[in-house]
Enzyme design. Structure first.
Site, PDB file in Angstrom:
ATOM      1  N   ASP A  38       0.836  -1.204   0.000  1.00  0.00           N
ATOM      2  CA  ASP A  38       0.000   0.000   0.000  1.00  0.00           C
ATOM      3  C   ASP A  38       0.870   1.254   0.000  1.00  0.00           C
ATOM      4  O   ASP A  38       1.974   1.251   0.532  1.00  0.00           O
ATOM      5  CB  ASP A  38      -0.902  -0.037   1.245  1.00  0.00           C
ATOM      6  N   GLY A  41       0.078   5.415  -4.373  1.00  0.00           N
ATOM      7  CA  GLY A  41      -0.505   6.697  -4.774  1.00  0.00           C
ATOM      8  C   GLY A  41       0.099   7.849  -3.981  1.00  0.00           C
ATOM      9  O   GLY A  41       0.461   8.893  -4.544  1.00  0.00           O
ATOM     10  N   ARG A  42       0.223   7.649  -2.658  1.00  0.00           N
ATOM     11  CA  ARG A  42       0.788   8.719  -1.813  1.00  0.00           C
ATOM     12  C   ARG A  42       2.254   8.979  -2.145  1.00  0.00           C
ATOM     13  O   ARG A  42       2.731  10.101  -2.121  1.00  0.00           O
ATOM     14  CB  ARG A  42       0.627   8.353  -0.336  1.00  0.00           C
ATOM     15  N   ARG A  51      -0.439   9.067 -10.081  1.00  0.00           N
ATOM     16  CA  ARG A  51      -0.516   7.869  -9.230  1.00  0.00           C
ATOM     17  C   ARG A  51       0.123   6.645  -9.887  1.00  0.00           C
ATOM     18  O   ARG A  51       0.747   5.819  -9.220  1.00  0.00           O
ATOM     19  CB  ARG A  51      -1.987   7.566  -8.913  1.00  0.00           C
ATOM     20  N   HIS A  55       2.650   3.160  -8.849  1.00  0.00           N
ATOM     21  CA  HIS A  55       2.443   1.734  -9.113  1.00  0.00           C
ATOM     22  C   HIS A  55       3.637   1.152  -9.873  1.00  0.00           C
ATOM     23  O   HIS A  55       4.058   0.023  -9.640  1.00  0.00           O
ATOM     24  CB  HIS A  55       1.157   1.518  -9.914  1.00  0.00           C
ATOM     25  N   SER A  83      -7.417  -5.703  -5.710  1.00  0.00           N
ATOM     26  CA  SER A  83      -8.554  -6.330  -5.017  1.00  0.00           C
ATOM     27  C   SER A  83      -9.801  -6.267  -5.895  1.00  0.00           C
ATOM     28  O   SER A  83      -9.867  -5.496  -6.862  1.00  0.00           O
ATOM     29  CB  SER A  83      -8.816  -5.613  -3.690  1.00  0.00           C
ATOM     30  N   GLU A  85     -12.290  -4.851  -5.147  1.00  0.00           N
ATOM     31  CA  GLU A  85     -12.852  -3.504  -4.960  1.00  0.00           C
ATOM     32  C   GLU A  85     -12.066  -2.443  -5.762  1.00  0.00           C
ATOM     33  O   GLU A  85     -12.541  -1.321  -5.940  1.00  0.00           O
ATOM     34  CB  GLU A  85     -12.825  -3.106  -3.470  1.00  0.00           C
ATOM     35  N   TRP A  87     -11.580  -2.099  -8.777  1.00  0.00           N
ATOM     36  CA  TRP A  87     -12.154  -1.691 -10.082  1.00  0.00           C
ATOM     37  C   TRP A  87     -12.814  -0.323  -9.980  1.00  0.00           C
ATOM     38  O   TRP A  87     -13.084   0.322 -10.997  1.00  0.00           O
ATOM     39  CB  TRP A  87     -13.200  -2.715 -10.550  1.00  0.00           C
ATOM     40  N   LEU A 149      10.948 -20.429  -4.354  1.00  0.00           N
ATOM     41  CA  LEU A 149       9.874 -19.565  -3.836  1.00  0.00           C
ATOM     42  C   LEU A 149       8.625 -19.627  -4.717  1.00  0.00           C
ATOM     43  O   LEU A 149       8.725 -19.567  -5.944  1.00  0.00           O
ATOM     44  CB  LEU A 149      10.383 -18.118  -3.805  1.00  0.00           C
TER      45      LEU A 149
END
Ligand code: FPP
Length: 258
Positions: A38, A41-42, A51, A55, A83, A85, A87, A149
């Protein structure tokens, strides 16, 4: 093995970092580390960048984190990349994120293969753009026999939907006589989740100072250790991952016992 670790800060740090890695390897390493990446964007906003620049920088950190995780002997690294969400975000941002797996795997797949990494994905594939899905499926196919891994991307993943779908499938299998209600226990239920082939995470990391799960692995994180940091994902580096593991190594896991 250390020679293979390319450091991503300045080289002056290398001695202390290598010593720290040696030290950490003396104690049990979490087998499965899950990360909520997370703060992209910040990170971009702080630099007056769009933004999507955050990423893109975050994608580079994925590569570096994978390399160190593999070197440390972590068995599974699950990364929350998108996620169910997400979208809701602006179209251009969603499109950009959906191009990242292609760029990432287009650039790094040969190295991942060389390092014996196995690529996996969990999430709802149907809604993904075909170009995204193809890039991931190609990587999964080309790395399926690798034994190092497991790099597990959570892409279009949502834990509540995953649980509801698992419940529906359990009910269906009971109705069709494939499963008996009396046989349904935690272990059987787990086998209906997207993580059926994986152990539960031992350690959850979330960057950027947010202290919440955001619909990530709600069932699987029941007994995981959590480590939160204010560091924004694009600034996350080796030192941070090592610190999280050191904290993990100093925790007492009781799994409900005493
Ligand atoms: C959350 O930060 C981040 C995302 C929703 C995207 C994460 C994606 C990557 C780190 C790249 C993934 C790379 C591959 C190879 C799939 P945010 O945008 O919510 O940050 P903010 O809270 O500061 O706005």
């Amino acid at each position: 093995m250390f020679n293979k670790i390319k450091l991503w800060k300045n080289q002056n740090n290398s001695t202390s970092l290598r010593e720290k890695i040696e030290e950490i390897k003396k104690l049990p390493i979490p087998e499965h580390v899950a990360i909520i990446m997370d703060g992209n964007g910040r990170w971009a906003k702080k630099r007056a960048l769009p933004r999507i620049a955050g990423h893109h920088e975050g994608m580079k950190v994925v590569r570096k984190t994978t390399r160190l995780a593999n070197n440390l002997g972590i068995k599974t690294l699950t990364l929350y990349a998108f996620s169910t969400e997400n979208w809701k975000r602006p179209k251009n941002e969603v499109e950009f994120i959906m191009k990242l797996p292609e760029e990432f795997l287009g650039t790094f797949l040969p190295e991942l293969i060389e390092e014996n990494v196995q690529v996996k994905m969990m999430g709802y594939k149907d809604q993904l753009p075909l170009h995204t899905l193809h890039a991931i499926e190609k990587a999964m196919e080309e790395t399926k026999n690798n034994t190092g891994l497991v790099l597990n991307f959570a892409l279009n993943y949502g834990s509540r939907a995953e649980i509801v779908d698992a419940v529906k499938q359990v009910l269906m299998d009971c109705k069709n006589g494939i499963l008996k209600e009396s046989d349904v226990d935690e272990s059987v239920f787990s086998s209906y989740l997207m993580t059926s082939s994986l152990n539960d995470p031992d350690l959850l990391i979330r960057t950027s100072g947010e202290i919440r799960l955001s619909n990530f692995m709600l069932w699987q994180l029941a007994y995981s250790e959590f480590w939160f940091t204010e560091v924004l994902w694009p600034d996350f580096n080796e030192e941070h991952l090592l610190e999280a593991i050191q904290v993990f190594q100093n925790r007492q896991r009781r799994f409900g016992g005493i």
